[in-house]
Scaffold this motif. Structure first.
Motif, short mmCIF file in Angstrom:
data_model
loop_
_atom_site.label_atom_id
_atom_site.label_comp_id
_atom_site.label_asym_id
_atom_site.label_seq_id
_atom_site.Cartn_x
_atom_site.Cartn_y
_atom_site.Cartn_z
N ARG A 132 9.87 4.29 -35.41
CA ARG A 132 9.20 5.02 -36.40
C ARG A 132 10.04 3.41 -37.53
O ARG A 132 11.51 3.52 -37.42
N LYS B 273 5.70 5.17 -41.30
CA LYS B 273 4.88 4.66 -40.02
C LYS B 273 5.22 4.89 -38.53
O LYS B 273 6.80 4.84 -38.40
N LEU B 274 4.68 5.50 -37.58
CA LEU B 274 5.33 5.84 -36.41
C LEU B 274 3.96 4.51 -35.44
O LEU B 274 3.03 5.01 -35.67
N ALA C 286 1.56 10.50 -39.21
CA ALA C 286 3.25 9.91 -38.51
C ALA C 286 4.24 11.59 -38.61
O ALA C 286 5.14 11.46 -37.63
N LEU D 61 5.94 13.03 -35.55
CA LEU D 61 7.51 13.03 -35.64
C LEU D 61 8.03 14.42 -35.31
O LEU D 61 8.87 15.08 -34.30
#
Length: 84
Positions: free
Chosen positions: A21, A26-27, A44, A48
């Motif tokens: 991450r 953003k992931l 994202a 998470l």
């Protein structure tokens, strides 16, 4: 939500999925160290949260497999036979 049936011989026993991450939200999801998906913003964040709430490493692998679509369901051989 989708329901998946997993056998004990599935490939999620090993940790093939990893993720990274970034500070900007953003992931990045990797399969065997290769980037397979990038998620941004709300999606994202949702992933998470699911990862953080996972009870085990196997659950993390399952979640990442599901969201990336890289999930073997065990019926590929049957489908191939039916097409023949």
């Amino acid at each position: 939500k989708e329901n998946f049936v997993m056998s004990k011989s599935d490939h999620l026993e090993e940790e093939h999925f990893t993720f990274k991450r970034t500070k900007d939200g953003k992931l990045f999801v990797y399969w065997k160290n290769r980037l397979v998906r990038t998620y941004v913003s709300q999606k994202a964040a949702e992933i998470l949260i699911e990862i953080e709430n996972a009870e085990s490493d196997r659950d993390v692998q399952f979640a990442l497999a599901r969201v990336t679509g890289n999930f073997k369901r065990g019926n590929e051989k049957l489908a191939k036979k039916k097409r023949s």
